[in-house]
Design a protein around this motif. Structure first.
Motif, mmCIF file in Angstrom:
data_model
loop_
_atom_site.group_PDB
_atom_site.id
_atom_site.type_symbol
_atom_site.label_atom_id
_atom_site.label_comp_id
_atom_site.label_asym_id
_atom_site.label_seq_id
_atom_site.Cartn_x
_atom_site.Cartn_y
_atom_site.Cartn_z
ATOM 1 N N TYR A 304 42.215 54.879 0.918
ATOM 2 C CA TYR A 304 41.709 56.101 0.947
ATOM 3 C C TYR A 304 41.380 56.694 -0.251
ATOM 4 O O TYR A 304 42.192 56.459 -1.316
ATOM 5 C CB TYR A 304 42.719 57.153 1.811
ATOM 6 N N GLN A 305 40.242 57.208 -0.588
ATOM 7 C CA GLN A 305 39.886 57.560 -1.777
ATOM 8 C C GLN A 305 39.331 59.185 -1.735
ATOM 9 O O GLN A 305 38.260 59.501 -1.073
ATOM 10 C CB GLN A 305 38.677 56.641 -2.488
ATOM 11 N N LEU A 306 39.799 60.020 -2.611
ATOM 12 C CA LEU A 306 39.316 61.349 -2.725
ATOM 13 C C LEU A 306 38.274 61.184 -3.497
ATOM 14 O O LEU A 306 38.020 60.375 -4.244
ATOM 15 C CB LEU A 306 40.547 62.168 -3.622
ATOM 16 N N PRO A 307 37.323 62.381 -3.137
ATOM 17 C CA PRO A 307 35.931 62.274 -3.594
ATOM 18 C C PRO A 307 36.088 62.489 -5.322
ATOM 19 O O PRO A 307 35.292 61.744 -6.049
ATOM 20 C CB PRO A 307 35.287 63.698 -3.180
ATOM 21 N N ASP A 308 36.882 63.314 -5.842
ATOM 22 C CA ASP A 308 36.673 63.609 -7.238
ATOM 23 C C ASP A 308 37.761 62.950 -8.014
ATOM 24 O O ASP A 308 38.367 63.358 -8.939
ATOM 25 C CB ASP A 308 36.660 65.136 -7.527
ATOM 26 N N SER A 309 38.245 62.007 -7.462
ATOM 27 C CA SER A 309 39.619 61.298 -8.120
ATOM 28 C C SER A 309 39.346 59.619 -8.052
ATOM 29 O O SER A 309 39.019 59.217 -7.247
ATOM 30 C CB SER A 309 40.741 61.658 -7.480
ATOM 31 N N ASP A 310 39.470 58.983 -9.078
ATOM 32 C CA ASP A 310 39.415 57.487 -9.136
ATOM 33 C C ASP A 310 40.957 57.060 -9.157
ATOM 34 O O ASP A 310 41.197 55.661 -8.865
ATOM 35 C CB ASP A 310 38.894 56.844 -10.290
ATOM 36 N N THR A 311 41.855 57.773 -9.347
ATOM 37 C CA THR A 311 43.323 57.126 -9.124
ATOM 38 C C THR A 311 44.174 57.797 -8.316
ATOM 39 O O THR A 311 43.971 59.056 -8.281
ATOM 40 C CB THR A 311 44.085 57.176 -10.707
ATOM 41 N N PRO A 312 45.034 57.225 -7.579
ATOM 42 C CA PRO A 312 45.773 58.094 -6.455
ATOM 43 C C PRO A 312 46.296 59.505 -7.224
ATOM 44 O O PRO A 312 46.910 59.464 -8.145
ATOM 45 C CB PRO A 312 46.777 57.094 -6.127
ATOM 46 N N LEU A 313 46.130 60.549 -6.231
ATOM 47 C CA LEU A 313 46.557 61.488 -6.946
ATOM 48 C C LEU A 313 47.648 62.558 -5.976
ATOM 49 O O LEU A 313 48.390 63.000 -6.506
ATOM 50 C CB LEU A 313 45.408 62.624 -6.788
ATOM 51 N N ILE A 314 47.738 62.093 -4.704
ATOM 52 C CA ILE A 314 48.625 62.862 -3.821
ATOM 53 C C ILE A 314 50.075 62.290 -3.861
ATOM 54 O O ILE A 314 50.140 61.021 -3.406
ATOM 55 C CB ILE A 314 47.874 62.932 -2.294
ATOM 56 N N ALA A 315 50.984 63.215 -4.056
ATOM 57 C CA ALA A 315 52.349 62.911 -3.707
ATOM 58 C C ALA A 315 52.524 62.784 -2.464
ATOM 59 O O ALA A 315 52.563 64.085 -2.011
ATOM 60 C CB ALA A 315 53.315 63.646 -4.670
ATOM 61 N N SER A 316 53.030 61.772 -2.003
ATOM 62 C CA SER A 316 52.981 61.518 -0.500
ATOM 63 C C SER A 316 54.105 60.666 0.000
ATOM 64 O O SER A 316 54.530 59.641 -0.663
ATOM 65 C CB SER A 316 51.726 60.998 -0.176
ATOM 66 N N VAL A 317 54.433 60.922 1.420
ATOM 67 C CA VAL A 317 55.576 60.316 1.989
ATOM 68 C C VAL A 317 54.674 58.951 2.549
ATOM 69 O O VAL A 317 53.975 59.024 2.913
ATOM 70 C CB VAL A 317 56.069 60.977 2.927
ATOM 71 N N ASP A 318 55.254 57.801 1.817
ATOM 72 C CA ASP A 318 54.661 56.444 2.373
ATOM 73 C C ASP A 318 55.068 56.131 3.888
ATOM 74 O O ASP A 318 56.247 56.012 4.165
ATOM 75 C CB ASP A 318 54.975 55.406 1.293
ATOM 76 N N LEU A 319 54.060 55.742 4.573
ATOM 77 C CA LEU A 319 54.301 55.473 5.931
ATOM 78 C C LEU A 319 54.041 53.731 5.904
ATOM 79 O O LEU A 319 52.919 53.490 6.005
ATOM 80 C CB LEU A 319 53.459 56.107 6.891
ATOM 81 N N PRO A 320 54.941 53.015 5.738
ATOM 82 C CA PRO A 320 54.726 51.581 5.431
ATOM 83 C C PRO A 320 54.188 50.829 6.418
ATOM 84 O O PRO A 320 55.052 50.413 7.369
ATOM 85 C CB PRO A 320 56.157 51.043 4.942
ATOM 86 N N LYS A 321 52.859 50.630 6.498
ATOM 87 C CA LYS A 321 52.266 49.890 7.515
ATOM 88 C C LYS A 321 52.485 48.436 8.041
ATOM 89 O O LYS A 321 52.597 48.313 8.920
ATOM 90 C CB LYS A 321 50.583 50.020 7.381
ATOM 91 N N GLU A 322 52.566 47.789 6.635
ATOM 92 C CA GLU A 322 53.200 46.224 7.100
ATOM 93 C C GLU A 322 54.372 46.297 7.785
ATOM 94 O O GLU A 322 54.505 45.516 8.536
ATOM 95 C CB GLU A 322 53.132 45.568 5.546
ATOM 96 N N LEU A 323 55.591 47.028 7.143
ATOM 97 C CA LEU A 323 56.622 46.961 7.872
ATOM 98 C C LEU A 323 56.824 47.226 9.231
ATOM 99 O O LEU A 323 57.380 46.671 10.018
ATOM 100 C CB LEU A 323 57.751 47.928 7.015
#
Lengths: 369, 369
Positions: A304-323
């Protein structure tokens, strides 16, 4: 006539033999011990041993060859399992979120291929169609269903199929009669509060959607804030309806952006977080400078990419999709193999990923780490 | 230096090899394919295949013999697991109930012996003692804990041991950071309401203890009564404190026995049910004649005996202790073998056992079944 006591004795022997079969991984065609040998081994009568063998023949675990004896059948674990992966339809899902959503499917397909299963996806309209043709149980041996919302008709269709079913991808356990794999969001939010020490002067803001996931996030944030010494009255709470949450969110910020200045925002999910960040950006406010924000989902990790950001910005709880996908596959196979009648709830641990949005660059840098 | 992409490629190969190892059940000493064979099979470079092998050697799944090659180690599933079965102390437990309680332990010991594990029980004082000596993790590889109530100190001791732990025997899921096997009491109560059609003229009475199990039973009864058309106001509710619930229950009946005449009583558990039945008997009231009663536990099946009855009397939701113990063992082994980090909640299905206490002999017999 077989008495009750005898039935239960035979069952016990059959159970032990089944376990032995599982442990030994006997090849198809391996002869079993004779009834009299089994009788001796378990200290029971020969007819009781016979009954135990009959039970396992009826189960398909053993087969008889007239005049030769009883043999182990091919191991149930060796059969190729045809798994249907059902994909729920989410109306009005943004393109970015659709991309994330598909990761669950992709990982599940990968996992099943590793477990040597034959998996294919189907959509909800297909499900409806298969139902009217009675084709669900003809096409599949087991089902894995991604779940955002299951309507009563879908639940009925799944139950009527009689197939072993696991629901996965949820952030909360739902009150539905299926085994479920869900994220343990609590463990991730626990880490948020360990990594970010909120000064008591902080005025926390919670923004969530009015959905099961949103409500659960709200409760968890409130619980942890209370533990950190914040009274409920000190917390500003915005609850968005699910429909048009983006427009409503933008309007909220347009009118009330000053109320977010210098605040610590807890967002219900990354979709909401990205709308908040964009809307506040339009008012000249930058995440990590004019306010701090944490969220749930770590969707930037998954494309997912924020419109005005090219590097990840959001401090977020990872929901590990592969696991999540691996655990869902593992659980489904285990239910099929053990023919378990229990309902299983698996809670996949989550972790906090610290990023710019949660750290005032000025205050954080002075700490020297 | 190994690049990120290479690491993840090696991981994927290692994962596949691990899965193959699990499926093949290769014996200790079986040679693995060479790095170049693996490279060819997975269409990767030889160094990448080497990395995959190294990962598995570090995990202990493979071992190297200088000059000979790489071999499969003994299968982790074949190692004898030392399991500690912790038995919680229940103050003031009646002799009859103590007998029932011990069934959980007995079945668990049986299950583990079938899974070729070495299991032994320990009491809470022993636990405390082992903690001060740091001996919990020295004595055991995994823990199975019967659970009525876990105090914070015990929870801390268990967490600090770092051992894979499963809590079992509960009727509700507790908010503690362990995997749990609990009864799905809801499915049994569902059957109660299917088997007993309550006329709308019925005035239901609920008697529960003020404990987590009691509260859960109360909520389930109320939920099903509401579904059956009874408003909450129409239900008489008695909540007993856990301490001295027997004395309080006897006094309740002594004073208010007339209020139970002709009523349908929903008891929180068989302990309470047996006290109610005895106390009402002292007032000349017979279960199934002067009132009807259902309960939870089916303890009469497991050796509990009512003072004035030689055959099982209480219509009760069976909490299947043997299945519970088996599922708890299975779950613990699965967590150990998969080194899973998830939290598992297993809900064991329950069934209603119809008996005299729930059927007015006069009304039921006319139905002719």
């Amino acid at each position: 006539m077989i008495t009750r006591a005898k039935i239960s004795k035979s069952r016990r022997i059959a159970d032990a033999m089944r376990e032995e079969f599982r442990t030994l991984h006997a090849k198809k065609g391996t002869p079993t011990a004779s009834a009299s040998e089994i009788a001796e081994q378990f200290e029971v009568s020969v007819p009781t041993a016979h009954n135990a063998i009959n039970l396992l023949v009826r189960e398909g675990l053993l087969y008889r060859v007239r005049g030769s004896g009883t043999f182990f059948n091919s191991h149930p674990e060796d059969a190729v399992l045809r798994v249907g992966i059902g994909d729920s339809i989410i109306p009005d899902l943004s393109v970015g979120m659709q991309k994330i959503w598909n990761k669950h499917i992709e990982y599940a397909l990968n996992s099943f291929s590793r477990f040597s299963c034959e998996a294919r996806t189907f959509s909800y309209p297909e499900l409806e169609n298969m139902r009217s043709n009675g084709g669900l149980s003809r096409n599949f041996d087991a089902l894995l269903i991604t779940h955002n919302y299951l309507d009563p008709a879908t639940i009925r269709t799944l139950l009527e199929s009689g197939l072993p079913t696991v629901i996965y991808r949820g952030e909360v356990e739902y009150d539905i009669p299926f085994s479920q794999v869900c994220y343990d969001v609590n463990s991730g939010i626990d880490e948020v509060f360990h990594e970010i020490s909120l000064p008591s002067s902080e005025s926390p803001v919670i923004v969530v959607e009015n959905t099961p996931n949103g409500n659960s996030a709200k409760q968890l944030y409130l619980k942890h804030l209370e533990k950190a010494g914040f009274k409920n009255e000190a917390v500003t709470l915005y609850e968005m309806p699910y429909q048009q949450h983006d427009i409503i969110c933008f309007r909220l910020i347009r009118v009330h952006y000053k109320k977010f200045k210098g605040k610590f925002i807890f967002a219900g999910d990354d979709d909401l977080a990205s709308i908040l960040i964009s809307a506040l950006y339009d008012e000249g406010m930058i995440a990590g400078r004019d306010y701090r924000l944490v969220s749930i989902g770590n969707q930037e990790e998954y494309g997912y990419q924020l419109p005005d950001s090219d590097t990840p910005l959001i401090a977020s709880v990872d929901l590990p999709k592969e696991l999540m996908a691996q655990e869902a596959c593992r659980l489904l196979l285990q239910i099929v193999r053990n023919r378990s009648l229990c309902r299983f709830i698996v809670k996949v641990p989550t972790h906090f990923v610290m990023r710019r949005s949660a750290s005032y660059t000025t205050t954080v840098r002075t700490k020297g780490d």
